[in-house]
Design a protein around this motif. Structure first.
Motif, PDB file in Angstrom:
ATOM      1  N   LEU A 131       0.835  -1.192   0.000  1.00  0.00           N
ATOM      2  CA  LEU A 131       0.000   0.000   0.000  1.00  0.00           C
ATOM      3  C   LEU A 131       0.875   1.249   0.000  1.00  0.00           C
ATOM      4  CD1 LEU A 131      -2.568  -1.036   2.774  1.00  0.00           C
ATOM      5  CD2 LEU A 131      -2.899  -1.198   0.292  1.00  0.00           C
ATOM      6  N   TYR A 132       0.487   2.193  -0.845  1.00  0.00           N
ATOM      7  CA  TYR A 132       1.030   3.543  -0.762  1.00  0.00           C
ATOM      8  C   TYR A 132      -0.081   4.390  -0.158  1.00  0.00           C
ATOM      9  CZ  TYR A 132       2.641   8.187  -2.036  1.00  0.00           C
ATOM     10  OH  TYR A 132       3.043   9.501  -1.981  1.00  0.00           O
ATOM     11  N   VAL A 133       0.169   5.012   0.989  1.00  0.00           N
ATOM     12  CA  VAL A 133      -0.860   5.802   1.658  1.00  0.00           C
ATOM     13  C   VAL A 133      -0.306   7.189   1.970  1.00  0.00           C
ATOM     14  CG1 VAL A 133      -2.663   5.780   3.401  1.00  0.00           C
ATOM     15  CG2 VAL A 133      -1.539   3.636   2.805  1.00  0.00           C
ATOM     16  N   TRP A 134      -1.003   8.195   1.461  1.00  0.00           N
ATOM     17  CA  TRP A 134      -0.627   9.578   1.725  1.00  0.00           C
ATOM     18  C   TRP A 134      -1.685  10.177   2.653  1.00  0.00           C
ATOM     19  CZ3 TRP A 134      -0.493  13.985  -2.499  1.00  0.00           C
ATOM     20  CH2 TRP A 134      -0.003  15.162  -1.920  1.00  0.00           C
ATOM     21  N   TYR A 135      -1.273  10.488   3.867  1.00  0.00           N
ATOM     22  CA  TYR A 135      -2.131  11.140   4.851  1.00  0.00           C
ATOM     23  C   TYR A 135      -1.834  12.638   4.795  1.00  0.00           C
ATOM     24  CZ  TYR A 135      -1.773   6.329   6.615  1.00  0.00           C
ATOM     25  OH  TYR A 135      -1.755   4.968   6.725  1.00  0.00           O
ATOM     26  N   PHE A 136      -2.867  13.458   4.662  1.00  0.00           N
ATOM     27  CA  PHE A 136      -2.613  14.886   4.618  1.00  0.00           C
ATOM     28  C   PHE A 136      -3.796  15.664   5.195  1.00  0.00           C
ATOM     29  CE2 PHE A 136      -4.394  13.622   0.546  1.00  0.00           C
ATOM     30  CZ  PHE A 136      -5.386  14.565   0.280  1.00  0.00           C
TER      31      PHE A 136
ATOM     32  N   THR B 159      -9.184  16.514   7.069  1.00  0.00           N
ATOM     33  CA  THR B 159      -8.184  15.452   7.126  1.00  0.00           C
ATOM     34  C   THR B 159      -8.532  14.404   6.066  1.00  0.00           C
ATOM     35  OG1 THR B 159      -7.603  15.765   9.450  1.00  0.00           O
ATOM     36  CG2 THR B 159      -7.254  13.584   8.543  1.00  0.00           C
ATOM     37  N   PHE B 160      -7.522  13.937   5.345  1.00  0.00           N
ATOM     38  CA  PHE B 160      -7.701  12.951   4.275  1.00  0.00           C
ATOM     39  C   PHE B 160      -6.657  11.849   4.401  1.00  0.00           C
ATOM     40  CE2 PHE B 160      -9.186  16.942   2.460  1.00  0.00           C
ATOM     41  CZ  PHE B 160     -10.270  16.595   1.658  1.00  0.00           C
ATOM     42  N   TYR B 161      -6.939  10.712   3.755  1.00  0.00           N
ATOM     43  CA  TYR B 161      -5.842   9.883   3.258  1.00  0.00           C
ATOM     44  C   TYR B 161      -6.212   9.326   1.907  1.00  0.00           C
ATOM     45  CZ  TYR B 161      -7.097   4.954   4.832  1.00  0.00           C
ATOM     46  OH  TYR B 161      -7.627   3.708   5.035  1.00  0.00           O
ATOM     47  N   ALA B 162      -5.198   9.218   1.050  1.00  0.00           N
ATOM     48  CA  ALA B 162      -5.350   8.638  -0.283  1.00  0.00           C
ATOM     49  C   ALA B 162      -4.524   7.373  -0.330  1.00  0.00           C
ATOM     50  CB  ALA B 162      -4.894   9.617  -1.357  1.00  0.00           C
ATOM     51  N   LEU B 163      -5.172   6.264  -0.647  1.00  0.00           N
ATOM     52  CA  LEU B 163      -4.512   4.954  -0.651  1.00  0.00           C
ATOM     53  C   LEU B 163      -4.468   4.407  -2.063  1.00  0.00           C
ATOM     54  CD1 LEU B 163      -5.133   2.024   1.815  1.00  0.00           C
ATOM     55  CD2 LEU B 163      -5.305   1.639  -0.650  1.00  0.00           C
TER      56      LEU B 163
END
Length: 515
Positions: free
Chosen positions: A315-320, A381-385
């Motif tokens: 998994l590539y997960v970007w939390y921003f 708040t987000f995350y993109a997986l």
């Protein structure tokens, strides 16, 4: 300081790992009367279900939804507690929205008539197929979840007994193949076959038994826990403490000790030895057998056998977090699935070819539309997986070298749904397969342990009671019945049925001090 065994029978238990499976196991053992100590190398409970905080944003690192809340209620009830008094669940409607590059959308909901209307809007001729698909999913739920998923499958005779039912339900077909038989529209084929990705499975190879997820969603809904899954983990830790159990964070188990075929306790990374009558490992099954039991001979889960397993994707997960975005992007809800131009080809690149593709599909999580506590007031708040290949392929991605470029590709796709977000980022954190390997000790940095293919499920999956050492049990995503919150909670339910009641319950903790 170390635990000692009671001459009248087992009374002390060590649980290795404070993921949701380990915490569930500890609760069930505590309810039986065991003195339980949970040991975890992280500084907080939850494992993959933990959270981190940056600049006022809370990032839930792993699972974001609860699909079978009565499993939690059953667990709490077994401990004499009320789950709903400890955790605030909110039903989501819609569950999620799926978007395609052509601009079409599909909103998944619990109401059957609303779902029929969504199907008809995209493809009127597929409504009858949807009704058939629901009946198929219910049949597989009754057999695959309520029956097989809630009992042990460690005896080969159990497998032989259910083979006729597997054959009758065409478990040999894949989820994607089954969806293709019920839907003509390619978008609906995707919408009703992608669910195995939530538990680390390739929809084009995972058994069609997993279409049962569609029944879970329809029957029980999809929920969000206020405070995130980390709040559930904290509530579980409180129950364990109230039972007299002990939770030791920042403490790593280096080895599970076995003497004359029986588990005797664990050795910590600093050399200390803690004795117990039984050990439950919530560490990844691959790590348990390859590392924690490295000094013992193994009958089944040898290094060679583990090397031959197929592992879930990475998994590539970007939390921003974004600032001053209240009221922006009003059409982006709690969960959005953004499809790339390919479905089967992308899945093949991830699971079979092991190559990092130019295109991608994203799962966008925006909990701030439901839970204001995840962000400062007025912020989001987000995350993109993005599913990516794990690190076990010969030519896996070099994330240190390629991570920045991949993040730019993710950002470009996100700009199509949350335009201008990059200019408003106030916090950011990225996890890639090497982070899953290092933080969770996950083999190959896989996101969900062993992939749930048919010959890696039920009896073929690591059992909840180990054949390698008496008194050793396993729970969590890599064991039977599988990954996902329902799977890991069910693994602990199965454990509760396997572990005998202690001959002399002990209510005092083991006395292992947290680091």
């Amino acid at each position: 300081m170390s635990a000692t065994s009671s001459s009248s029978g087992p009374s002390r238990a060590i649980v290795v790992g404070a993921g949701l499976g380990g915490l569930s196991a500890a609760m069930r053992l505590g309810a039986k009367g065991y003195a339980v100590t949970v040991i975890d190398r992280l500084d907080t409970p939850g494992g993959r279900g933990s959270a981190i905080h940056k600049n006022g944003h809370r990032f839930d690192l792993g699972p974001t939804i609860v699909t079978v809340p009565q499993l939690f209620r059953d667990l709490w009830r077994a401990c004499g507690r009320d789950f709903d008094a400890d955790v605030d669940l909110r039903a989501l409607d819609p569950f999620y929205e799926i978007r395609w590059p052509d601009g079409s959308r599909f909103a998944a909901r619990q109401d059957t008539d609303a779902m029929r209307a969504e199907v008809a809007r995209l493809s009127p001729r597929d409504v009858k197929g949807y009704d058939r698909f629901l009946r198929d999913a219910e049949a597989r739920y009754a057999f695959g979840f309520e029956d097989l998923g809630r009992r042990s499958m460690h005896r080969f005779a159990d497998l032989l007994a259910v083979l006729p039912k597997f054959a009758a339900l065409r478990a040999d077909r894949s989820v994607a193949s089954h969806a293709k038989r019920r839907f003509r529209d390619p978008r609906l084929q995707m919408a009703f076959s992608f669910h195995p990705l939530f538990i680390g499975g390739d929809p084009f190879n995972v058994t069609s038994m997993y279409i049962l997820v569609s029944h879970l969603e329809k029957e029980f809904g999809v929920h969000y826990a206020m405070g995130g899954v980390a709040a559930i983990a904290e509530a579980m830790a409180h129950v364990i403490a109230d039972q007299g159990g002990e939770l030791c964070f920042g403490t790593e188990v280096d080895e599970i000790l076995v003497d004359k075929g029986r588990t005797t306790g664990v050795r910590l990374i600093d050399g200390r030895i803690e004795r117990a009558d039984l050990v439950v490992s919530n560490a990844d099954a691959g790590h348990t057998y390859d590392r924690l039991l490295r000094n013992g001979s193994k009958r089944r889960w040898t290094p060679e056998r583990l090397r031959k397993r197929r592992w879930s994707m990475g998994l590539y997960v970007w939390y921003f977090g974004t600032s001053d975005t209240a009221g922006m992007w009003r059409d982006v809800g709690h969960h959005t699935i953004l499809n790339g131009p390919r479905y089967e080809g992308l899945v093949r690149d991830i699971f079979i070819e092991g190559q990092l593709s130019e295109d991608m599909s994203l799962y966008l999580h925006r909990p701030s539309v439901t839970d204001p506590s995840v962000a400062p007031e007025g912020d989001d708040t987000f995350y993109a997986l993005s599913p990516v290949p794990h690190l076990g392929f010969p030519h896996h991605a070099d994330w240190e070298a390629e991570g920045t470029a991949y993040q730019e590709k993710v950002a470009a796709q996100l700009e199509t749904v949350i335009p201008g977000f990059r200019d408003r980022i106030s916090a950011s954190h990225v996890m890639t397969p090497p982070d899953f390997r290092d933080r969770y000790l996950s083999p190959h940095g896989s996101g969900f342990s062993i992939e749930p293919r048919i010959l890696q499920s039920a009896w073929f999956r690591p059992h909840n009671v180990s054949e390698e050492a008496e008194g050793l049990y396993l729970v969590g995503a890599g064991t039977h019945p599988g990954a996902g919150l329902p799977g890991v909670l069910s693994s602990a339910e199965v454990l509760g049925k396997l572990v005998p009641d202690p001959a002399r319950p002990v209510s005092t903790p083991m006395g292992l001090a947290a680091e």
